[in-house]
Design an enzyme around this catalytic site. Sequence first.
Site, PDB file in Angstrom:
ATOM      1  N   TYR A 116      -2.317  -0.680  10.277  1.00 40.63           N
ATOM      2  CA  TYR A 116      -2.386  -1.071   8.855  1.00 40.63           C
ATOM      3  C   TYR A 116      -1.103  -0.653   8.141  1.00 40.63           C
ATOM      4  O   TYR A 116      -0.478  -1.450   7.433  1.00 40.63           O
ATOM      5  CB  TYR A 116      -3.614  -0.425   8.209  1.00 40.63           C
ATOM      6  CG  TYR A 116      -3.750  -0.688   6.724  1.00 40.63           C
ATOM      7  CD1 TYR A 116      -4.348  -1.859   6.258  1.00 40.63           C
ATOM      8  CD2 TYR A 116      -3.295   0.232   5.776  1.00 40.63           C
ATOM      9  CE1 TYR A 116      -4.481  -2.107   4.892  1.00 40.63           C
ATOM     10  CE2 TYR A 116      -3.420   0.001   4.416  1.00 40.63           C
ATOM     11  CZ  TYR A 116      -4.017  -1.169   3.972  1.00 40.63           C
ATOM     12  OH  TYR A 116      -4.143  -1.407   2.627  1.00 40.63           O
TER      13      TYR A 116
ATOM     14  N   SER B  84       0.869  -1.180   0.000  1.00 36.57           N
ATOM     15  CA  SER B  84       0.000   0.000   0.000  1.00 36.57           C
ATOM     16  C   SER B  84       0.904   1.228   0.000  1.00 36.57           C
ATOM     17  O   SER B  84       2.066   1.138   0.443  1.00 36.57           O
ATOM     18  CB  SER B  84      -0.864  -0.019   1.266  1.00 36.57           C
ATOM     19  OG  SER B  84      -1.453   1.245   1.475  1.00 36.57           O
TER      20      SER B  84
HETATM   21  P1  NAP Z   1     -11.494  -5.849   0.509  1.00 39.89           P
HETATM   22  O1  NAP Z   1     -12.455  -5.451  -0.541  1.00 39.89           O
HETATM   23  O2  NAP Z   1     -11.783  -5.531   1.921  1.00 39.89           O
HETATM   24  O3  NAP Z   1     -11.208  -7.401   0.347  1.00 39.89           O
HETATM   25  C1  NAP Z   1     -10.345  -8.050   1.256  1.00 39.89           C
HETATM   26  C2  NAP Z   1     -10.519  -9.531   1.128  1.00 39.89           C
HETATM   27  O4  NAP Z   1      -9.734 -10.141   2.158  1.00 39.89           O
HETATM   28  C3  NAP Z   1     -11.966  -9.976   1.332  1.00 39.89           C
HETATM   29  O5  NAP Z   1     -12.279 -11.011   0.445  1.00 39.89           O
HETATM   30  C4  NAP Z   1     -11.953 -10.461   2.769  1.00 39.89           C
HETATM   31  O6  NAP Z   1     -12.905 -11.456   3.055  1.00 39.89           O
HETATM   32  C5  NAP Z   1     -10.562 -11.035   2.878  1.00 39.89           C
HETATM   33  N1  NAP Z   1     -10.186 -11.132   4.283  1.00 39.89           N
HETATM   34  C6  NAP Z   1     -10.178 -10.147   5.202  1.00 39.89           C
HETATM   35  N2  NAP Z   1      -9.891 -10.638   6.407  1.00 39.89           N
HETATM   36  C7  NAP Z   1      -9.715 -11.969   6.247  1.00 39.89           C
HETATM   37  C8  NAP Z   1      -9.423 -13.034   7.126  1.00 39.89           C
HETATM   38  N3  NAP Z   1      -9.309 -12.824   8.438  1.00 39.89           N
HETATM   39  N4  NAP Z   1      -9.308 -14.274   6.639  1.00 39.89           N
HETATM   40  C9  NAP Z   1      -9.464 -14.508   5.330  1.00 39.89           C
HETATM   41  N5  NAP Z   1      -9.756 -13.553   4.423  1.00 39.89           N
HETATM   42  C10 NAP Z   1      -9.885 -12.293   4.887  1.00 39.89           C
HETATM   43  O7  NAP Z   1     -10.077  -5.184   0.221  1.00 39.89           O
HETATM   44  P2  NAP Z   1      -9.339  -4.813  -1.146  1.00 39.89           P
HETATM   45  O8  NAP Z   1      -9.443  -3.363  -1.321  1.00 39.89           O
HETATM   46  O9  NAP Z   1      -9.721  -5.746  -2.235  1.00 39.89           O
HETATM   47  O10 NAP Z   1      -7.840  -5.097  -0.695  1.00 39.89           O
HETATM   48  C11 NAP Z   1      -7.062  -6.138  -1.190  1.00 39.89           C
HETATM   49  C12 NAP Z   1      -5.617  -5.859  -0.843  1.00 39.89           C
HETATM   50  O11 NAP Z   1      -5.199  -4.638  -1.466  1.00 39.89           O
HETATM   51  C13 NAP Z   1      -5.370  -5.654   0.647  1.00 39.89           C
HETATM   52  O12 NAP Z   1      -4.137  -6.233   1.006  1.00 39.89           O
HETATM   53  C14 NAP Z   1      -5.306  -4.146   0.803  1.00 39.89           C
HETATM   54  O13 NAP Z   1      -4.545  -3.763   1.922  1.00 39.89           O
HETATM   55  C15 NAP Z   1      -4.638  -3.757  -0.496  1.00 39.89           C
HETATM   56  N6  NAP Z   1      -4.867  -2.368  -0.919  1.00 39.89           N
HETATM   57  C16 NAP Z   1      -6.076  -1.958  -1.363  1.00 39.89           C
HETATM   58  C17 NAP Z   1      -6.256  -0.654  -1.809  1.00 39.89           C
HETATM   59  C18 NAP Z   1      -7.582  -0.156  -2.334  1.00 39.89           C
HETATM   60  O14 NAP Z   1      -7.686   1.040  -2.661  1.00 39.89           O
HETATM   61  N7  NAP Z   1      -8.608  -0.989  -2.422  1.00 39.89           N
HETATM   62  C19 NAP Z   1      -5.163   0.233  -1.809  1.00 39.89           C
HETATM   63  C20 NAP Z   1      -3.926  -0.219  -1.350  1.00 39.89           C
HETATM   64  C21 NAP Z   1      -3.789  -1.525  -0.916  1.00 39.89           C
HETATM   65  P3  NAP Z   1     -14.466 -11.107   3.219  1.00 39.89           P
HETATM   66  O15 NAP Z   1     -14.931 -10.859   1.828  1.00 39.89           O
HETATM   67  O16 NAP Z   1     -15.024 -12.322   3.809  1.00 39.89           O
HETATM   68  O17 NAP Z   1     -14.528  -9.890   4.077  1.00 39.89           O
END
Ligand code: NAP
Length: 252
Positions: free
Chosen positions: A172, A159
Amino acid sequence: MTFPTAPENYSPTPDLLRGKTILVTGAGDGIGRAAALAYAAHGATVILLGRTESKLERVYDDIEASGGPKPALVALDLATATEDNIIHLASGLAQEFPHLDGLLHNASILGERRPIESASYASWLDVMQVNVNAQFLLTRYMLPLLQRAPTASIVFTSSGVGRTGKAYWGAYAVSKFATEGFMQVLASELENTSRVRVNSLNPGATNTAMRRTAYPGEQPTDNPAPEEIMASYLYLMGDDSCGVTGRAFNSR
Ligand code: NAP
């Protein structure tokens, strides 16, 4: 500081990942879901790992409906998974698959966004458990299977706040700095001793549930959908990135 991206206008071949088996964490939603679908669309057998079984089942059905290779489904909450759970998972996968060609560490939680001086220790531990400790366990116990592959790729999800610290991003941000450090240590260990490459990838602002929670004031559609940032996810997972290791990528 600038970070590398996939080659400009990178266009993966349709069979980029044919014959490969790739484990994706957090595959039920957001970026992980999009990556699982993209990997399957390029020929991979995807192991869908996540905590909400119904979401994983929907991704499973979408892959089957699109004619992709039959995926595997692992419902596992990384917040409570023990070392024994991960050892058991690794031995189960070793019975089903001759090797593992890719591991996308994608699952993360945001935790609290507040000053360190009022942060809760319980929330700090939750974030470290999912974002750091579970990554360690999965990496540690999947490595033997990854090392059996002709070439393999581990991609850690970073990130912007894991590369430059920012007020109120607390656990985080620290977990993402740890992720970058983990990537560097592992890449350095494996560089001359294995065919496993290890990189990190910052997706950048992407329209997902996590982003909408972190930035409630944003217009969600101002950010790209997860499906729109898949070039770098494919590049790093496929053989086009062979020889690239120890680097911190941006998706764009
Ligand atoms: P998201 O929409 O919240 O999806 C996260 C996924 O991880 C969901 O499928 C969630 O499961 C799963 N998860 C969370 N806790 C878990 C656990 N305890 N055990 C197993 N699975 C778990 O987030 P995202 O935006 O797609 O993020 C994906 C990655 O990109 C992350 O590492 C995040 O830090 C990084 N990131 C995202 C952004 C952004 O703008 N979106 C920017 C920078 C970095 P559930 O569906 O069951 O909740």
